[in-house]
Design an enzyme around this catalytic site. Structure first.
Site, short mmCIF file in Angstrom:
data_model
loop_
_atom_site.label_atom_id
_atom_site.label_comp_id
_atom_site.label_asym_id
_atom_site.label_seq_id
_atom_site.Cartn_x
_atom_site.Cartn_y
_atom_site.Cartn_z
CG HIS A 106 -8.72 -2.85 -2.96
ND1 HIS A 106 -9.15 -2.19 -3.40
CD2 HIS A 106 -8.56 -1.91 -1.36
CE1 HIS A 106 -9.84 -0.68 -2.78
NE2 HIS A 106 -9.46 -0.92 -1.71
CG HIS A 126 -7.02 -2.50 3.32
ND1 HIS A 126 -6.06 -1.42 2.89
CD2 HIS A 126 -7.70 -2.35 2.57
CE1 HIS A 126 -6.53 -0.20 2.52
NE2 HIS A 126 -7.81 -0.79 1.84
CG ASP A 167 -2.10 0.95 0.93
OD1 ASP A 167 -2.92 0.64 1.36
OD2 ASP A 167 -1.70 1.89 1.23
CB ILE A 168 0.97 3.76 -2.21
CG1 ILE A 168 1.75 4.99 -3.02
CG2 ILE A 168 -0.11 4.76 -2.03
CD1 ILE A 168 1.96 5.68 -4.00
CG ASN A 225 -11.77 0.14 3.42
OD1 ASN A 225 -12.67 -0.60 4.50
ND2 ASN A 225 -11.28 0.39 3.35
N GLY A 285 -15.22 4.16 3.28
CA GLY A 285 -14.37 4.93 3.30
C GLY A 285 -13.43 3.97 1.88
CD GLN A 286 -14.87 0.15 -2.94
OE1 GLN A 286 -15.70 -0.16 -2.38
NE2 GLN A 286 -14.39 -0.49 -3.76
#
Ligand code: DGP
Length: 112
Positions: free
Chosen positions: A98, A100, A29-30, A85, A91-92
């Site tokens: 995907h 997390h 994750d960035i 999410n 909060g998507q």
């Protein structure tokens, strides 16, 4: 498709990819929210959990089993969190399904 994960999955945009198979790509994750924070992403485009049906829902078990393997490889079987999410209210932000994978808290230095 114009979503950013679609381009990462297609290797058209860079990401720190940890592994890949026929169905999934796993990359960092960035904007990590944990010491270890990966994203487990299907290659096939599905917007979110809301886009699943009987035909394509098998991808979720593949994502969960990939998470289990990542926990083993990274030595965090003692505790990790999986989160999907779904929808703006939750909060998507990226509309390509995907999961997390977060963990590694036990590796943080203890602050006294
Ligand atoms: P979500 O809120 O569940 O849609 O999470 C989207 C996550 O994706 C968020 O934690 C940040 C991450 N992210 C967004 N853009 C990029 C990107 O271009 N590269 C990588 N590696 N991660 C990204």
């Amino acid at each position: 498709m114009t979503c950013i994960f679609w381009h990462i999955v297609a290797h058209e945009l860079p990401a720190e990819i940890l592994c890949e198979d026929n169905d999934l790509v796993i990359f960092k994750d960035i904007n990590p929210a944990a010491p270890i924070h990966f994203l487990i992403v299907p290659k096939k485009h599905i917007d979110s959990i809301n886009g699943l049906d009987e035909k394509n829902a098998g991808i979720v078990s593949k994502m969960v089993l990939a998470a289990k393997r990542m926990a083993e490889q990274h030595g965090v079987q003692s505790g990790y969190r999986l989160m999907i999410n779904t929808g703006r209210e939750a909060g998507q932000v990226v509309y390509h399904l995907h999961m997390h994978f977060m963990g590694g808290w036990g590796r943080k230095p203890v602050i006294r």
